[in-house]
Design an enzyme around this catalytic site. Structure first.
Site, PDB file in Angstrom:
ATOM      1  N   ASP A 184     -61.710  -2.657 -29.516  1.00  0.00           N
ATOM      2  CA  ASP A 184     -60.885  -1.441 -29.573  1.00  0.00           C
ATOM      3  C   ASP A 184     -61.765  -0.252 -29.196  1.00  0.00           C
ATOM      4  O   ASP A 184     -62.997  -0.353 -29.159  1.00  0.00           O
ATOM      5  CB  ASP A 184     -60.299  -1.245 -30.980  1.00  0.00           C
ATOM      6  N   SER A 185     -61.112   0.886 -28.980  1.00  0.00           N
ATOM      7  CA  SER A 185     -61.854   2.114 -28.701  1.00  0.00           C
ATOM      8  C   SER A 185     -62.622   2.584 -29.940  1.00  0.00           C
ATOM      9  O   SER A 185     -63.502   3.426 -29.833  1.00  0.00           O
ATOM     10  CB  SER A 185     -60.884   3.213 -28.272  1.00  0.00           C
TER      11      SER A 185
ATOM     12  N   TYR B 155     -59.873   6.776 -26.278  1.00  0.00           N
ATOM     13  CA  TYR B 155     -59.603   6.389 -24.898  1.00  0.00           C
ATOM     14  C   TYR B 155     -58.373   7.133 -24.351  1.00  0.00           C
ATOM     15  O   TYR B 155     -58.307   7.457 -23.185  1.00  0.00           O
ATOM     16  CB  TYR B 155     -59.262   4.893 -24.819  1.00  0.00           C
ATOM     17  N   GLY B 156     -57.396   7.333 -25.226  1.00  0.00           N
ATOM     18  CA  GLY B 156     -56.043   7.694 -24.804  1.00  0.00           C
ATOM     19  C   GLY B 156     -55.909   8.954 -23.968  1.00  0.00           C
ATOM     20  O   GLY B 156     -54.917   9.125 -23.252  1.00  0.00           O
TER      21      GLY B 156
ATOM     22  N   CYS C 235     -56.234  -2.949 -28.718  1.00  0.00           N
ATOM     23  CA  CYS C 235     -56.103  -1.551 -28.295  1.00  0.00           C
ATOM     24  C   CYS C 235     -54.921  -1.494 -27.340  1.00  0.00           C
ATOM     25  O   CYS C 235     -54.936  -2.160 -26.293  1.00  0.00           O
ATOM     26  CB  CYS C 235     -57.385  -1.116 -27.591  1.00  0.00           C
ATOM     27  N   ASN C 236     -53.911  -0.728 -27.705  1.00  0.00           N
ATOM     28  CA  ASN C 236     -52.725  -0.634 -26.845  1.00  0.00           C
ATOM     29  C   ASN C 236     -53.056   0.006 -25.504  1.00  0.00           C
ATOM     30  O   ASN C 236     -52.527  -0.376 -24.466  1.00  0.00           O
ATOM     31  CB  ASN C 236     -51.652   0.198 -27.534  1.00  0.00           C
ATOM     32  N   THR C 237     -53.936   0.989 -25.542  1.00  0.00           N
ATOM     33  CA  THR C 237     -54.260   1.731 -24.320  1.00  0.00           C
ATOM     34  C   THR C 237     -54.909   0.792 -23.298  1.00  0.00           C
ATOM     35  O   THR C 237     -54.508   0.746 -22.126  1.00  0.00           O
ATOM     36  CB  THR C 237     -55.195   2.913 -24.664  1.00  0.00           C
TER      37      THR C 237
ATOM     38  N   GLU D 127     -60.029   8.816 -37.010  1.00  0.00           N
ATOM     39  CA  GLU D 127     -61.439   8.390 -36.982  1.00  0.00           C
ATOM     40  C   GLU D 127     -62.323   9.362 -37.757  1.00  0.00           C
ATOM     41  O   GLU D 127     -63.385   8.984 -38.234  1.00  0.00           O
ATOM     42  CB  GLU D 127     -61.953   8.313 -35.538  1.00  0.00           C
TER      43      GLU D 127
ATOM     44  N   CYS E 192     -50.187   2.065 -31.322  1.00  0.00           N
ATOM     45  CA  CYS E 192     -51.628   2.322 -31.267  1.00  0.00           C
ATOM     46  C   CYS E 192     -52.183   1.686 -32.537  1.00  0.00           C
ATOM     47  O   CYS E 192     -51.632   1.888 -33.625  1.00  0.00           O
ATOM     48  CB  CYS E 192     -51.903   3.826 -31.259  1.00  0.00           C
ATOM     49  N   THR E 193     -53.238   0.902 -32.370  1.00  0.00           N
ATOM     50  CA  THR E 193     -53.716   0.124 -33.521  1.00  0.00           C
ATOM     51  C   THR E 193     -54.347   0.994 -34.608  1.00  0.00           C
ATOM     52  O   THR E 193     -54.586   0.520 -35.714  1.00  0.00           O
ATOM     53  CB  THR E 193     -54.710  -0.971 -33.074  1.00  0.00           C
ATOM     54  N   HIS E 194     -54.605   2.254 -34.299  1.00  0.00           N
ATOM     55  CA  HIS E 194     -55.087   3.170 -35.349  1.00  0.00           C
ATOM     56  C   HIS E 194     -53.962   3.583 -36.313  1.00  0.00           C
ATOM     57  O   HIS E 194     -54.235   3.924 -37.461  1.00  0.00           O
ATOM     58  CB  HIS E 194     -55.647   4.459 -34.729  1.00  0.00           C
TER      59      HIS E 194
HETATM   60  N1  DGL Z   1     -56.481   1.978 -30.971  1.00  0.00           N
HETATM   61  C1  DGL Z   1     -56.275   2.453 -29.619  1.00  0.00           C
HETATM   62  C2  DGL Z   1     -54.892   2.048 -29.157  1.00  0.00           C
HETATM   63  O1  DGL Z   1     -54.312   1.149 -29.723  1.00  0.00           O
HETATM   64  C3  DGL Z   1     -56.555   3.919 -29.575  1.00  0.00           C
HETATM   65  C4  DGL Z   1     -56.878   4.378 -28.199  1.00  0.00           C
HETATM   66  C5  DGL Z   1     -57.630   5.668 -28.172  1.00  0.00           C
HETATM   67  O2  DGL Z   1     -58.829   5.626 -28.461  1.00  0.00           O
HETATM   68  O3  DGL Z   1     -57.028   6.689 -27.841  1.00  0.00           O
HETATM   69  O4  DGL Z   1     -54.372   2.578 -28.208  1.00  0.00           O
END
Ligand code: DGL
Length: 277
Positions: free
Chosen positions: A8-9, A40-41, A71-73, A150, A182-184
């Site tokens: 993940d990011s 990342y997004g 990570c969805n992105t 974060e 988004c996994t966050h």
């Molecule tokens: N957990 C990432 C996701 O699912 C976050 C991406 C990001 O860092 O913006 O998209």
């Protein structure tokens, strides 16, 4: 020893890893959080891909049987190319989340909260519509949330007011199902439900993602039959900070947390991963 990699990011993929810890306690997880490049997004597609490939090259030193792009992105931007380039099974989080949403909604109106890049890709909309005729999918970018989550110092009030802003259009759209794309975001599940303030089916794609992972390992005869050893948590950021987050957000109370080493800039690398087939 064959391992499962989860990337993940940053710390969001821990919400997916948590499902794995519960379901497959004998497996050894190699988690990599790219905190040095998070979020990342809001970045360019080129920069996101370069960051992900750096992680993939790092993972080349481990014997892996499965890669979970938690990570969805990254899933939205490059799942297909990762599947093509790597010689191990690769699972993303969007298709499982889309499937859950399609199975859950009663009124065929589905909201998706996600990063800017995921929302712009319209990957959730396309995937849900393929699974459910007539589905109306409303994708809402939430560009502030990942940094807030974060950042341990963030006051909860900032998350709440960002959620007020992002959820209002989806409430107006009368969705009955809301995907945490988004996994966050499951880290803020209680705040999301509180701000939503009424009944809604909240979808966390993690469970369905791990269903796919279990199925893949079974099919390949790759399920571990005995404990494989301590999980390893890597970060491109600060190992001490990440260790605190792992303790806060997972059941692992004495995690082994290490820093991803810098790459030697003298080496002329191909654009793809070293584990490419
Ligand atoms: N957990 C990432 C996701 O699912 C976050 C991406 C990001 O860092 O913006 O998209």
């Amino acid at each position: 020893m064959k391992n499962i990699a989860v990337i993940d990011s940053g710390s969001g993929g821990l919400t997916v890893a948590n499902e794995l810890f519960g379901r497959l306690p004998d497996e050894r997880i190699i988690y990599v959080g790219d905190h040095g490049n998070c979020p990342y997004g809001n970045k360019s597609i080129k920069d996101i891909k370069a960051s992900v490939y750096r992680i993939i090259r790092f993972l080349g030193r481990f014997e892996l049987k499965l890669l979970i792009v938690a990570c969805n992105t990254a899933t939205a931007l490059m799942l297909d190319e990762l599947k093509e380039k790597l010689d191990i099974p690769v699972i993303g989080v969007i298709e499982p989340g889309a499937q859950m949403a399609a199975e859950t909604t009663q009124n065929r109106r589905i909201g998706v909260i996600a990063t800017q890049r995921t929302a712009d890709s319209h990957m959730y909309q396309q995937t849900i519509r393929k699974k459910l005729d007539g589905a109306e999918v409303f994708e809402q970018a939430c560009p502030k949330l990942v940094s807030y989550l974060e950042n341990n110092d963030t006051r909860p009030g900032e998350i709440t007011s960002a959620l007020e802003e992002y959820l209002a259009p989806l409430r107006r759209a009368n969705v009955d199902t809301l995907v945490m794309g988004c996994t966050h975001y499951p880290l803020a599940e209680q705040q999301i439900l509180k701000v939503w303030g009424g009944p809604v089916n909240l979808v966390d794609p993690a469970r369905a993602t791990i269903d796919q992972a279990v199925q893949t390992l079974k099919t390949n005869g790759d399920l571990s039959l005995a404990p494989e050893g301590s999980h390893l948590f890597f970060t491109t950021g600060d190992a001490g900070e990440f260790s605190q987050k792992v303790k806060k957000w997972t059941p692992v109370d004495a995690p082994v947390v290490l820093t991803v080493p810098d790459e030697d800039p003298q080496i002329n690398r191909p654009p793809g991963p070293s584990t490419a087939s």
